[in-house]
Motif scaffolding. Structure first.
Motif, PDB file in Angstrom:
ATOM      1  N   LYS A  22      34.159 -15.047 -30.845  1.00  0.00           N
ATOM      2  CA  LYS A  22      35.339 -14.294 -31.245  1.00  0.00           C
ATOM      3  C   LYS A  22      35.238 -12.846 -30.779  1.00  0.00           C
ATOM      4  CE  LYS A  22      36.213 -17.140 -35.343  1.00  0.00           C
ATOM      5  NZ  LYS A  22      36.302 -17.182 -36.816  1.00  0.00           N
ATOM      6  N   GLN A  23      36.371 -12.291 -30.415  1.00  0.00           N
ATOM      7  CA  GLN A  23      36.431 -10.879 -30.046  1.00  0.00           C
ATOM      8  C   GLN A  23      36.315 -10.037 -31.315  1.00  0.00           C
ATOM      9  OE1 GLN A  23      40.199  -9.271 -28.460  1.00  0.00           O
ATOM     10  NE2 GLN A  23      39.044  -8.611 -26.665  1.00  0.00           N
ATOM     11  N   ILE A  24      35.541  -8.964 -31.247  1.00  0.00           N
ATOM     12  CA  ILE A  24      35.313  -8.119 -32.424  1.00  0.00           C
ATOM     13  C   ILE A  24      35.687  -6.683 -32.098  1.00  0.00           C
ATOM     14  CG2 ILE A  24      32.870  -7.778 -31.829  1.00  0.00           C
ATOM     15  CD1 ILE A  24      32.314  -7.660 -34.865  1.00  0.00           C
ATOM     16  N   LEU A  25      36.324  -6.009 -33.059  1.00  0.00           N
ATOM     17  CA  LEU A  25      36.726  -4.615 -32.904  1.00  0.00           C
ATOM     18  C   LEU A  25      36.044  -3.788 -33.988  1.00  0.00           C
ATOM     19  CD1 LEU A  25      40.209  -3.231 -32.089  1.00  0.00           C
ATOM     20  CD2 LEU A  25      38.883  -2.196 -33.923  1.00  0.00           C
ATOM     21  N   PHE A  26      35.198  -2.834 -33.587  1.00  0.00           N
ATOM     22  CA  PHE A  26      34.535  -1.928 -34.519  1.00  0.00           C
ATOM     23  C   PHE A  26      35.402  -0.681 -34.677  1.00  0.00           C
ATOM     24  CE2 PHE A  26      31.000  -4.466 -32.929  1.00  0.00           C
ATOM     25  CZ  PHE A  26      30.304  -4.743 -34.101  1.00  0.00           C
ATOM     26  N   ASP A  27      35.800  -0.389 -35.908  1.00  0.00           N
ATOM     27  CA  ASP A  27      36.675   0.732 -36.209  1.00  0.00           C
ATOM     28  C   ASP A  27      35.866   1.835 -36.885  1.00  0.00           C
ATOM     29  OD1 ASP A  27      38.608   2.497 -36.925  1.00  0.00           O
ATOM     30  OD2 ASP A  27      39.831   1.087 -38.075  1.00  0.00           O
ATOM     31  N   PHE A  28      35.683   2.956 -36.174  1.00  0.00           N
ATOM     32  CA  PHE A  28      34.935   4.094 -36.709  1.00  0.00           C
ATOM     33  C   PHE A  28      35.864   5.234 -37.130  1.00  0.00           C
ATOM     34  CE2 PHE A  28      31.848   2.446 -33.362  1.00  0.00           C
ATOM     35  CZ  PHE A  28      31.125   1.693 -34.279  1.00  0.00           C
ATOM     36  N   SER A  29      37.145   4.950 -37.325  1.00  0.00           N
ATOM     37  CA  SER A  29      38.126   5.999 -37.598  1.00  0.00           C
ATOM     38  C   SER A  29      37.916   6.668 -38.948  1.00  0.00           C
ATOM     39  CB  SER A  29      39.541   5.423 -37.524  1.00  0.00           C
ATOM     40  OG  SER A  29      39.703   4.366 -38.457  1.00  0.00           O
ATOM     41  N   GLU A  30      37.298   5.982 -39.897  1.00  0.00           N
ATOM     42  CA  GLU A  30      37.103   6.556 -41.225  1.00  0.00           C
ATOM     43  C   GLU A  30      35.814   7.350 -41.338  1.00  0.00           C
ATOM     44  OE1 GLU A  30      37.462   3.593 -44.197  1.00  0.00           O
ATOM     45  OE2 GLU A  30      39.560   3.126 -43.737  1.00  0.00           O
ATOM     46  N   GLU A  31      35.016   7.377 -40.286  1.00  0.00           N
ATOM     47  CA  GLU A  31      33.760   8.110 -40.328  1.00  0.00           C
ATOM     48  C   GLU A  31      33.988   9.556 -39.893  1.00  0.00           C
ATOM     49  OE1 GLU A  31      30.349   6.288 -38.748  1.00  0.00           O
ATOM     50  OE2 GLU A  31      30.894   4.280 -39.385  1.00  0.00           O
ATOM     51  N   THR A  34      31.250  13.609 -36.308  1.00  0.00           N
ATOM     52  CA  THR A  34      29.954  13.528 -35.639  1.00  0.00           C
ATOM     53  C   THR A  34      29.533  12.094 -35.385  1.00  0.00           C
ATOM     54  OG1 THR A  34      28.847  13.617 -37.792  1.00  0.00           O
ATOM     55  CG2 THR A  34      29.173  15.701 -36.632  1.00  0.00           C
ATOM     56  N   CYS A  35      30.193  11.149 -36.064  1.00  0.00           N
ATOM     57  CA  CYS A  35      29.812   9.741 -35.918  1.00  0.00           C
ATOM     58  C   CYS A  35      30.859   8.929 -35.168  1.00  0.00           C
ATOM     59  CB  CYS A  35      29.563   9.117 -37.291  1.00  0.00           C
ATOM     60  SG  CYS A  35      28.226   9.886 -38.213  1.00  0.00           S
ATOM     61  N   LYS A  36      31.761   9.613 -34.466  1.00  0.00           N
ATOM     62  CA  LYS A  36      32.845   8.867 -33.829  1.00  0.00           C
ATOM     63  C   LYS A  36      32.370   8.047 -32.637  1.00  0.00           C
ATOM     64  CE  LYS A  36      34.422  12.690 -30.866  1.00  0.00           C
ATOM     65  NZ  LYS A  36      35.555  13.550 -30.537  1.00  0.00           N
ATOM     66  N   LEU A  37      31.272   8.457 -32.019  1.00  0.00           N
ATOM     67  CA  LEU A  37      30.752   7.717 -30.878  1.00  0.00           C
ATOM     68  C   LEU A  37      29.704   6.708 -31.321  1.00  0.00           C
ATOM     69  CD1 LEU A  37      30.274  10.634 -28.329  1.00  0.00           C
ATOM     70  CD2 LEU A  37      32.056   8.916 -28.295  1.00  0.00           C
TER      71      LEU A  37
END
Length: 355
Positions: A22-31, A34-37
């Motif tokens: 399955k394709q997976i999408l990691f969402d870091f928008s709530e972090e 400094t942790c966006k990457l």
């Protein structure tokens, strides 16, 4: 596509996506900003995945907060990888150990990096606890880890070899762990006088010998590639019915002292005694490991007795149900353990050669 928020259980969510295709999408928008990457160790893990697969696709949006991964086909074979210093080599070895049995070709991986990191178990723990666990699951003596060099920075080197599984994993029935009959261990130091390893051993033996007479800890000293002093202590307890529990403690910094030596010894010993008091067949470090194997096993009931559950284990159960549709059932077994059971998805190695 399955969307997950944050980087909790990053490796295991990535593994679930690979096993299910399955394709997976990691969402870091709530972090925080400094942790966006992706962190260096996560980037290194994705590069390792690219080396053992064919057709893996990674997409990063303009804001660099959404990462989409489409897993490819597991190939395996002979590879070499330089691991990020942000995590230990075992961070990557655990990932490989779960994927290697389902590759197209047997895996022979040479990894370089940190052999003892405070966030991960040491390579000695992997060699003396994880490898016997893999062999107990049916991978045989061909599954091995050779420690070529220990180092607290990027000078460590190991060789991991793993055969293929030719059929679905048999149901796991691991309960009623017996008493620990002997304790072994490895004390390692770098850029510290060699006699400090002996002091580390004496401090540990003075505590453990009050509970068990058969205690033997090896020492290893290495000048190291860098000028940073480091210490590590790994302890392994073998039970009468063949299970092995392991704990470790690592330290590295600029200034070492007798207090640090004593602290490393006490933390590793205390963690080992806590594991010994529980009736779990695997230690806390291997809860995620064995739970994923249970989900991959044959479509029959698998049962494992575990100790106190970590938040990461509970999150993994939720992720397994989302990706695989496999649900775990929990029942109290004793004061110090729980019986966890599930019916596996009977995952088979469709990648291996059949001619």
């Amino acid at each position: 596509m399955i969307r997950v928020k944050g980087r909790v259980n990053f490796r295991y969510r990535l593994l679930l996506a690979i096993f299910t295709g399955k394709q997976i999408l990691f969402d870091f928008s709530e972090e925080t900003n400094t942790c966006k990457l992706l962190k260096p160790n996560e980037i290194s893990l994705l590069r390792l995945l690219d080396r053992i697969t064919s057709g893996t696709v990674l997409q990063l949006d303009e804001s660099q907060r959404l990462v989409t991964i489409q897993p490819g086909v597991l190939i395996g074979g002979k590879i070499a990888h330089e691991c990020s210093n942000g995590r230990g080599i075992t961070y990557y070895l655990e990932f490989l150990a779960l994927l290697a049995p389902y590759c197209k070709r047997p895996l022979e991986a040479t990894l370089t990096g940190v052999t003892a990191h405070p966030l991960d178990m040491t390579v000695d723990t992997f060699q003396n606890v994880t490898i016997p666990l893999l062999r107990k699951l049916g991978l045989g003596k061909e599954c091995s880890l050779q420690i070529k060099k220990r180092d607290s920075m990027d000078g460590g080197e190991v060789l991991f070899t793993c055969p293929l599984l030719t059929k679905a994993l048999e149901p796991i029935e691991w309960k009623k762990r017996q008493e620990i009959k002997r304790i072994r261990g490895v004390a390692y130091c770098s850029r510290i006088p060699p006699n400090i390893a002996n002091q580390l051993i004496d401090n540990t033996r003075s505590i453990l010998c009050e509970y068990l007479g058969d205690v033997y800890i090896y020492s290893d000293w290495n000048p190291g590639k860098s000028d940073v002093p480091s210490l590590s202590l790994s302890l392994f307890g073998e039970t009468s019915n063949g299970f092995v529990l392991g704990t470790d403690c690592s330290w590295k910094g600029q200034d070492w002292s007798e207090e640090i030596v004593s602290k490393v010894s006490q933390e590793a010993t205390r963690a080992f005694l806590v594991q010994a008091m529980e009736d779990s067949v695997v230690d806390t470090n291997h809860q995620l490991f064995i739970c994923l194997w249970m989900a991959l096993s044959s479509a029959d009931l698998s049962t494992v007795e575990l100790g106190r559950l970590t938040p990461f284990t509970i999150q993994l159960w939720r992720d397994i149900q989302d990706f695989m549709g496999v649900a775990f059932q929990i029942e109290p077994s004793s004061k110090n353990s729980l019986v966890c059971s599930c019916i596996g998805m009977e995952y088979r190695n469709e990648n291996r050669r059949r001619y």
